[in-house]
Design a protein around this motif. Structure first.
Motif, PDB file in Angstrom:
ATOM      1  N   VAL A   1     -27.234  32.630  17.739  1.00  0.00           N
ATOM      2  CA  VAL A   1     -26.737  33.786  16.990  1.00  0.00           C
ATOM      3  C   VAL A   1     -25.417  34.267  17.569  1.00  0.00           C
ATOM      4  CG1 VAL A   1     -27.231  36.151  16.254  1.00  0.00           C
ATOM      5  CG2 VAL A   1     -29.069  34.457  16.301  1.00  0.00           C
TER       6      VAL A   1
ATOM      7  N   GLN B   1     -26.958  38.052  20.874  1.00  0.00           N
ATOM      8  CA  GLN B   1     -26.586  38.962  19.790  1.00  0.00           C
ATOM      9  C   GLN B   1     -26.440  40.395  20.291  1.00  0.00           C
ATOM     10  OE1 GLN B   1     -29.211  38.922  16.293  1.00  0.00           O
ATOM     11  NE2 GLN B   1     -29.212  41.148  16.318  1.00  0.00           N
TER      12      GLN B   1
ATOM     13  N   GLU C   1     -25.917  44.697   7.328  1.00  0.00           N
ATOM     14  CA  GLU C   1     -25.421  44.679   8.701  1.00  0.00           C
ATOM     15  C   GLU C   1     -23.923  44.399   8.753  1.00  0.00           C
ATOM     16  OE1 GLU C   1     -29.577  42.712   8.946  1.00  0.00           O
ATOM     17  OE2 GLU C   1     -27.898  42.761   7.555  1.00  0.00           O
TER      18      GLU C   1
ATOM     19  N   TRP D   1     -21.954  39.847  10.637  1.00  0.00           N
ATOM     20  CA  TRP D   1     -22.300  41.114  11.295  1.00  0.00           C
ATOM     21  C   TRP D   1     -21.235  41.374  12.350  1.00  0.00           C
ATOM     22  CZ3 TRP D   1     -27.982  42.281  13.124  1.00  0.00           C
ATOM     23  CH2 TRP D   1     -28.110  43.646  13.399  1.00  0.00           C
TER      24      TRP D   1
ATOM     25  N   TRP E   1     -25.892  41.966   2.569  1.00  0.00           N
ATOM     26  CA  TRP E   1     -26.121  42.006   4.017  1.00  0.00           C
ATOM     27  C   TRP E   1     -25.596  43.324   4.572  1.00  0.00           C
ATOM     28  CZ3 TRP E   1     -29.396  38.506   5.524  1.00  0.00           C
ATOM     29  CH2 TRP E   1     -29.487  37.312   4.820  1.00  0.00           C
TER      30      TRP E   1
ATOM     31  N   TRP F   1     -31.469  38.266  14.077  1.00  0.00           N
ATOM     32  CA  TRP F   1     -31.030  37.196  13.186  1.00  0.00           C
ATOM     33  C   TRP F   1     -31.542  35.818  13.618  1.00  0.00           C
ATOM     34  CZ3 TRP F   1     -25.445  37.685  10.810  1.00  0.00           C
ATOM     35  CH2 TRP F   1     -25.477  38.675   9.814  1.00  0.00           C
TER      36      TRP F   1
ATOM     37  N   LYS G   1     -23.251  34.801   6.157  1.00  0.00           N
ATOM     38  CA  LYS G   1     -23.533  36.222   6.353  1.00  0.00           C
ATOM     39  C   LYS G   1     -22.861  36.651   7.651  1.00  0.00           C
ATOM     40  CE  LYS G   1     -28.089  35.609   8.540  1.00  0.00           C
ATOM     41  NZ  LYS G   1     -29.514  36.035   8.510  1.00  0.00           N
TER      42      LYS G   1
END
Length: 746
Positions: free
Chosen positions: A375, A304, A581, A342, A579, A179, A340
């Motif tokens: 991230v 991440q 993820e 994750w 998205w 990302w 977004k």
């Protein structure tokens, strides 16, 4: 004007939740603390000045059994009781009262630190003092201490001290984060200004100011959700400034956000598209809520990969669970979605090496300025996670200061001491076992008046259709044999049940499949259907049982789930869920309820031994002693007994405050119980001396998880017990502890 000098063991700059928890944690370890805040109230972005919801590892219910404990947990639970309506001013009081309760903290509000005295070469700097101006009182105050914590959010103290830091977005090449952008830039997450409206009960007009934004000339009406029912953080997307410098351009950003708020309100009131005639503005923020600026470099940079992989660092001191939550630099004007996400499969760990500067030897940091990539910061930045990082940094700072060592030396040679201090304080750590030999209960024999030995929920109070697969998390300790479910079936059919492992003790999702069993089900109502799962793992852990979808089949539901039992439902992503993820197939349903079930084997998951050492929160099982229902055991008790007398000066309890229940300070969602339902509200602590029992403490109306009961003087005892009279349900005790010296914690 007065010029003053204030000396203490530790100076904490910044009175947001990270700074508040750092100050409290350090004070509870015996340090004298100066807490310096540049605003008139504590709480930072959560305060009544800005009113951002305090979110954390639960991620609004995405992560299970993930609510924070320690100081942040105390604030959540106290606010739940004292502030059931989510009044932002009452939340201010909750935070202020927590600080004022600590005699080791001296609080300096309205004091803006703007000068830092530091010396040494670039790679080995040291702060001598910081100086702040107390507005209103016209006091110029210089704070000196051996240790400093920068919890200022923007990181001004560390910056002025010469601490290495970064801003903006690192490129993919830095950490190979999927990302991250290919090319680095200075973009950050923007700032937000919030507003609240109310129904005045009569028509109220709104004449927009001259600077109000005409939002019909922007993409806002088409790309963002505007509703008369929404207030406060529901408008989190009113965000701007990510392509600017959020500090240098703060006033410009504030003006643009204010114009947008008034423009949105003008649109609601005067466009004719909303039923808003009686609505009026109740409050609009004057202080933008900042998301991101400087991130200091520590001895480790969280990435991440470590968030999503839930890396188990040897120096882990806190956990998070919010998604990696990144916003477009254009904020409210961006053409793409406002955010977004994750999610990791479960809560992840943060190492202590992220909480101190790599080149300023006496500087700790906590909050949104820790050592993390852009991230990873997208997850660690939320306030409840900032708070638990603050507690960890505060404990570390106090221990390092007392020992006369640097943060780096503390991590290298004293992590056992750090972990034991965090566990004793009931801080938010995962997978750190309680093995402190100072706790005499580790050498005791445990017993109880009764123990829940059967995994049973068999009082039907409704049904759940098997339109989609249903997942069941079950504690498996020591075995999972035959599982029986109470079902209705409209016609003769089959039921398929699969058994899976879970990948980590803090993860509540299916991993490796162990077996699949299909059994016939005849047409009829309230019939017990049994499957033999035959699993005896090498250690206690959770199993994930999947009951496949079956047309015309309904599971009966008990309103009360056995401790540690969770129910989740499966769904496929919709076509518009861009998205991939961020998507998670399994989501909790039947909260604190359970399908009617019976497990053939007796279980040890709730044994008295679970309250001795071990883990102080759900981790591969519920990790608590549980009595039988009070209808069978009206006055349950838990006891620790020694063969020979031991000297104790303090009995300490960690009680079950239902960390499966998601709490939030301003009640984005309302959780009904004002006192957590599994908590011991009434109990007494007794000690046995020369064969006679003495009441050490008798408590009624308790609403706290962590309780410390000091003796008037160290005493030789042969047993300690907790007695919990009550009217219904079972008694839960997560941890029973006894120390020779009273805890500095509470």
């Amino acid at each position: 004007m007065r010029t003053e000098n204030v000396s203490s063991d530790i100076v904490v700059v910044g009175g947001g939740l990270a700074g508040v928890c750092a100050a409290i944690a350090a004070a509870r370890q015996g340090a004298s603390v100066s807490l310096v805040q540049n605003r008139p109230v504590l709480g930072g972005n959560s305060s009544s000045e800005i009113r951002v919801w305090v979110c954390g590892a639960t991620a609004h219910g995405t992560q299970l059994n993930a609510r924070e404990t320690g100081i942040m947990g105390e604030l959540f639970v106290e606010n739940q009781f004292t502030n059931p309506e989510g009044n932002p001013y009452y939340w201010d009081l909750t935070v202020l009262e927590a600080v004022r309760a600590e005699p080791g903290i001296t609080l300096f509000l309205n004091t803006d630190v703007r000068e830092v005295s530091a010396s040494g070469p670039e790679d080995d700097r040291r702060i001598e003092s910081v100086t702040g101006w107390m507005m209103g009182s016209e006091r110029l105050i210089t704070f000196t201490a051996p240790t400093f914590l920068d919890c200022s959010g923007d990181g001004l103290v560390g910056y002025l001290a010469g601490a290495r830091h970064v801003t903006g977005r690192e490129p993919y090449s830095a950490y190979q984060e999927s990302w991250a952008p290919e090319v680095p830039d200075d973009n950050t997450l923007g700032s937000t200004l919030l507003f609240y409206s109310k129904d005045a009960g009569r028509p109220v007009k709104f004449v927009p100011p001259s600077f109000a934004l005409d939002i019909t000339t922007t993409s806002i009406p088409e790309r963002r959700i505007i509703s008369t029912e929404k207030n406060g953080c529901a408008y989190w997307w009113i965000e701007w400034g990510g392509e600017l410098d959020v500090v240098d351009d703060n006033e410009r950003i504030r003006d643009e956000l204010q114009a947008a708020v008034y423009g949105i309100w003008d649109h609601i009131k005067n466009s004719g598209r909303y039923d808003a005639e009686n609505l009026t503005l109740e409050w609009i923020g004057a202080v933008p809520g900042k998301r991101e600026y400087r991130r200091f470099l520590g001895d480790h940079v969280l990435t991440q990969h470590e968030v999503l992989g839930m890396t188990e660092f040897a120096d882990r001191v806190a956990f998070g669970g919010w998604s990696i939550d990144l916003h477009p630099p254009g904020g409210m004007y961006a053409s793409e979605a406002g955010s977004k996400h994750w999610h990791a499969d479960g809560p992840y760990h943060v190492p202590m090496r992220c909480l101190y500067s790599q080149n300023v030897s006496n500087l700790w940091m906590a909050g949104r300025n820790i050592s993390a990539s852009h991230v990873a910061f997208g997850s660690t930045r939320v306030m409840a996670t900032c708070a638990v990082l603050g507690e960890a940094a505060g404990v570390g700072a106090a221990l390092a200061t007392r020992a006369g060592v640097t943060p780096r030396e503390l991590v290298a040679g004293r992590m056992e001491e750090v972990h034991r201090a965090l566990v004793r304080a009931d801080a938010s750590v995962l997978g750190v076992v309680h093995d402190d030999p100072a706790d005499r209960v580790l050498d005791a024999t445990m017993s109880a008046s009764s123990t829940l030995r059967q995994l049973v929920a068999d009082e039907p109070a409704g049904t759940h259709p098997l339109d989609a697969p249903l997942g069941l998390v079950l504690p498996v300790d020591p075995a999972l044999g035959t599982l029986s479910l109470l079902v209705d079936a409209d016609a003769d059919t089959e039921l398929t049940v699969r058994l899976h492992r879970t990948s980590r003790p803090q993860v509540y999702l299916p991993d490796e499949q162990l077996r699949s069993v299909t059994v016939p089900v005849g047409a009829g109502e309230k019939q017990w259907v049994s499957v033999d799962l035959d699993w005896r793992p090498d250690r206690p852990q959770n199993g994930f049982v999947v009951v496949e979808a079956a047309a015309g089949v309904r599971l009966h539901v008990d309103e009360h789930a056995p401790p540690g039992v969770l129910a989740l439902s499966y769904r496929e992503p919709a076509a518009d869920e861009r998205w991939t993820e961020q998507f998670r197939h399994w989501k909790q349903v039947l909260h604190r309820q359970s399908p009617c079930l019976r497990v053939s084997d007796d279980v040890d998951a709730y044994a008295p031994e679970k309250a001795r050492g071990g883990y102080a929160r759900p981790y591969g099982g519920p990790q608590t002693w549980v009595s039988q229902d009070r209808r069978l055991d009206p006055e349950p008790w838990l006891e620790a007994r020694w063969d020979q007398p031991v000297t104790i000066g303090s009995v300490e309890l960690v009680l079950d405050d239902s960390v499966d229940i998601d709490l939030i300070n301003l009640h984005h969602h309302r959780t009904e119980p004002e006192v957590m339902p599994d908590l011991l509200t009434d109990y007494r602590v007794e000690t046995e001396v020369e064969g006679a029992w003495t009441v050490l403490a008798e408590v009624t109306g308790n609403r706290r998880r962590h309780r410390v009961h000091p003796l008037t003087a160290p005493t030789d005892v042969t047993a300690v017990r907790v007695v919990a009279p009550g009217s219904r349900g079972a008694a839960h005790v997560v941890s029973l502890r006894a120390y020779a010296t009273p805890s500095p914690a509470i």
